[in-house]
Design an enzyme around this catalytic site. Sequence first.
Site, PDB file in Angstrom:
ATOM      1  N   GLU A 106       3.181  -2.039  -0.389  1.00 28.51           N
ATOM      2  CA  GLU A 106       4.206  -1.074   0.212  1.00 28.51           C
ATOM      3  C   GLU A 106       3.737   0.461  -0.512  1.00 28.51           C
ATOM      4  OE1 GLU A 106       7.734   1.661   0.307  1.00 28.51           O
ATOM      5  OE2 GLU A 106       6.893   1.036  -1.503  1.00 28.51           O
ATOM      6  N   ASP A 132       5.071  -5.634  -4.586  1.00 22.38           N
ATOM      7  CA  ASP A 132       4.031  -4.794  -5.209  1.00 22.38           C
ATOM      8  C   ASP A 132       4.841  -3.579  -6.104  1.00 22.38           C
ATOM      9  OD1 ASP A 132       4.422  -3.415  -2.908  1.00 22.38           O
ATOM     10  OD2 ASP A 132       2.809  -2.113  -3.433  1.00 22.38           O
TER      11      ASP A 132
END
Length: 382
Positions: A140, A79
């Site tokens: 994350e 991400d």
Amino acid sequence: MIEKQRITEYVMDLIRIDSLSRKEKDIGLKLKKDMEEMGGECFFDDADKSVNANVGNLIVKLEGNKTNARPFFLSAHMDTVGPGEGIKPRIEDGVIKSDGTTILGSDDKSGLAVIVEVLRTLKEKNLPHGNMEIAFTICEEIGLLGAKHIDIKNFRSKYGIVLDSSSPSHLVIKCPSAEKLEFKVHGLEAHAGVCPEKGISAIKVASEAISNMRLGRIDFETTANIGVIRGGLATNIIPNYVHIIGEARSHNEEKLRNQVEHMRKCIQDAVNNYQLTHEGKTSGAKAEEYIERTYDRMDVSSESTVTKLVNEAVRNLRYDIELIASGGGCDANFFNKKGMDCVNLGTGMKDIHTVNEYLVLEEFYRAADILLETITLNAYNQ
Ligand SMILES: [Zn+2]
């Protein structure tokens, strides 16, 4: 040994795939396809259900050619932060950057690309390596949530490397613990012109509390911040509600506890200062607090197997590397907490989380060289 042209094109391809946190499905499917073409066994875990994402962490097992070598773990996150849609990467003067309207997303697509290129090189050149175990994680950037929800029983590795920091001249072996602090300050609403004596301004209570807080750098291993404050409706209304969100971090648990207590006390003291008696009735400001551990500290020994392997690889390649403590957390915090010795190697990403983000190609290639050498050394490490 790695193919610079190929890894450069690959990271540009990954950057062009939008993958904001919770929307990692497209990049996950691309990585899955590429890993399967290499002979990887892949599946998505069910972390998406816990964190409301559109796909889980991608778990990959790639069989080694040295059966007695110890398995090795690798990880990078899929991400990115925003603004991160429709990114147009371009190469200029040895760096990759965006067109200036978005982030670049080299955090952490450079980590993903390094892992894929190194695995490709191992396979193509038939270099010695044990079984490889990879976690391409989700979410994350919104609190290490993919790593937090990963089932460590999926892996047999006792150690590994996360690729998610700024420079391959640094190996992050220590990261702090972090607490999230959320306060909801309640005052009393009243018309600011007609009857202000009936009101208690939540904005005044909150600002008094915050102005008394020690924030910023507390000491060499402790930091604190108030990052969000929201409240108020109109100039003629004494505001009855303010929402405050902040954090505290430290490499030392006792210091972290003290800092959190200090911030709570500032809120409580300010609330106590705003009690009001109007027409015989006492009422006052109130605060609700929500304090939550975001992640626990990690502290990998400079004598651990993985640290020693990286050091040896760097020496063989005639580079330099320094073992450092970071002020930020990363997925490795959770892998360490779950019992795996995980260090964080930088990939050349700079000015991350800004539209000026760029990737230094020389450092990017160097990270791949170091990783490749580390894995081949591990094949002989009994
Ligand atoms: Zn990152």
